[in-house]
Design a protein around this motif. Structure first.
Motif, short mmCIF file in Angstrom:
data_model
loop_
_atom_site.label_atom_id
_atom_site.label_comp_id
_atom_site.label_asym_id
_atom_site.label_seq_id
_atom_site.Cartn_x
_atom_site.Cartn_y
_atom_site.Cartn_z
N UNK A 184 75.27 53.88 -53.81
CA UNK A 184 76.51 54.00 -54.84
C UNK A 184 76.19 55.46 -55.43
N UNK A 185 77.66 55.95 -55.37
CA UNK A 185 77.76 57.19 -56.08
C UNK A 185 78.94 56.90 -57.00
N UNK A 186 79.06 57.93 -58.18
CA UNK A 186 79.99 57.67 -59.18
C UNK A 186 79.90 58.74 -60.31
N UNK A 187 80.96 58.13 -61.36
CA UNK A 187 80.78 59.27 -62.51
C UNK A 187 80.62 58.31 -63.77
N UNK A 188 79.80 58.86 -64.55
CA UNK A 188 79.74 58.35 -66.02
C UNK A 188 80.36 59.30 -66.84
N UNK A 189 80.86 59.01 -68.16
CA UNK A 189 81.15 59.95 -68.95
C UNK A 189 80.62 59.70 -70.34
N UNK A 190 80.38 60.79 -71.30
CA UNK A 190 80.14 60.64 -72.53
C UNK A 190 80.85 61.64 -73.72
N UNK A 191 81.37 60.94 -74.48
CA UNK A 191 82.22 61.63 -75.62
C UNK A 191 81.27 61.94 -77.00
N UNK A 192 81.49 62.86 -77.46
CA UNK A 192 80.55 63.07 -78.57
C UNK A 192 80.56 61.80 -79.70
N UNK A 193 79.22 61.36 -80.02
CA UNK A 193 79.17 60.10 -80.90
C UNK A 193 79.24 58.98 -79.99
N UNK A 194 79.50 58.96 -78.87
CA UNK A 194 79.64 57.72 -78.18
C UNK A 194 78.43 57.58 -77.10
N UNK A 195 78.30 56.39 -76.52
CA UNK A 195 77.33 56.03 -75.74
C UNK A 195 77.93 56.54 -74.13
N UNK A 196 77.19 56.85 -73.32
CA UNK A 196 77.35 56.98 -71.84
C UNK A 196 78.09 55.74 -71.33
N UNK A 197 79.10 55.86 -70.68
CA UNK A 197 80.00 54.67 -70.05
C UNK A 197 80.34 55.19 -68.51
N UNK A 198 80.37 53.96 -67.78
CA UNK A 198 80.74 54.16 -66.37
C UNK A 198 82.19 54.05 -66.13
N UNK A 199 82.47 55.53 -65.42
CA UNK A 199 84.07 55.62 -65.43
C UNK A 199 84.50 54.96 -64.00
N UNK A 210 67.03 54.42 -53.33
CA UNK A 210 66.07 53.29 -53.45
C UNK A 210 64.91 53.88 -54.42
N UNK A 211 65.07 55.13 -54.64
CA UNK A 211 63.94 55.70 -55.78
C UNK A 211 64.37 55.55 -57.13
N UNK A 212 65.77 55.26 -57.38
CA UNK A 212 66.36 55.41 -58.71
C UNK A 212 67.68 56.04 -58.46
N UNK A 213 68.19 56.42 -59.76
CA UNK A 213 69.50 57.32 -59.78
C UNK A 213 69.02 58.76 -60.08
N UNK A 214 69.77 59.71 -59.42
CA UNK A 214 69.77 61.17 -59.56
C UNK A 214 71.26 61.44 -60.32
N UNK A 215 70.88 62.47 -61.19
CA UNK A 215 72.11 62.82 -62.10
C UNK A 215 72.20 64.24 -61.91
N UNK A 216 73.60 64.61 -62.07
CA UNK A 216 73.89 66.11 -62.18
C UNK A 216 74.10 66.34 -63.82
N UNK A 217 74.10 67.77 -63.95
CA UNK A 217 74.05 68.35 -65.52
C UNK A 217 75.38 67.87 -66.12
N UNK A 218 76.45 67.64 -65.63
CA UNK A 218 77.71 67.19 -66.29
C UNK A 218 78.55 68.28 -66.22
#
Length: 114
Positions: free
Chosen positions: A32-47, A99-107
């Motif tokens: 899978x690939x996809x997008x999360x987002x995080x607003x100030x003061x909020x937890x990161x959520x899957x978009x 298979x090795x886990x999730x890799x993330x961009x810097x946002x």
């Protein structure tokens, strides 16, 4: 493994933006690939997420406004965002599941404001 996002910016409510993300690396084959987002003061959520065979999952609040798509050959995923609202303002992070886990961009920052 490198995951790089682009396409964020400042837009007015009701406008559109398209985010892009490319993942690269020797022998890299994400699930899978996809997008999360995080607003100030909020937890990161899957978009939104998309599997290699095109199955998608979307956050309820973006259904009908955001569309995720993918090019498996290029390990690239896009998030087309329309009818943007101030509450969509956040840092958007791309991820690639392996298979090795999730890799993330810097946002990439998306700001929706008049």
């Amino acid at each position: 493994i490198h995951v790089v996002e682009s396409g964020g910016g400042l837009v007015q409510p009701g406008e559109s933006l398209r985010l892009s993300c490319t993942a690269s690396g020797s022998g890299f084959m994400p699930y899978d690939m996809g997008w999360y987002r995080q607003a100030p003061g909020n937890e990161r959520e899957l978009v939104a997420s998309i599997s290699t065979d095109g199955r998608t999952k979307d956050l309820e609040s973006v259904k009908g406004r955001f569309t995720i798509s993918r090019d498996n050959a290029k390990n690239t995923v896009w998030l087309q965002m329309s009818s943007l609202k101030p509450e969509d303002t956040a840092v958007y992070y791309c991820y690639a599941e392996t298979v090795e886990g999730n890799f993330w961009g810097r946002g990439t920052l998306v700001t929706v404001s008049s």
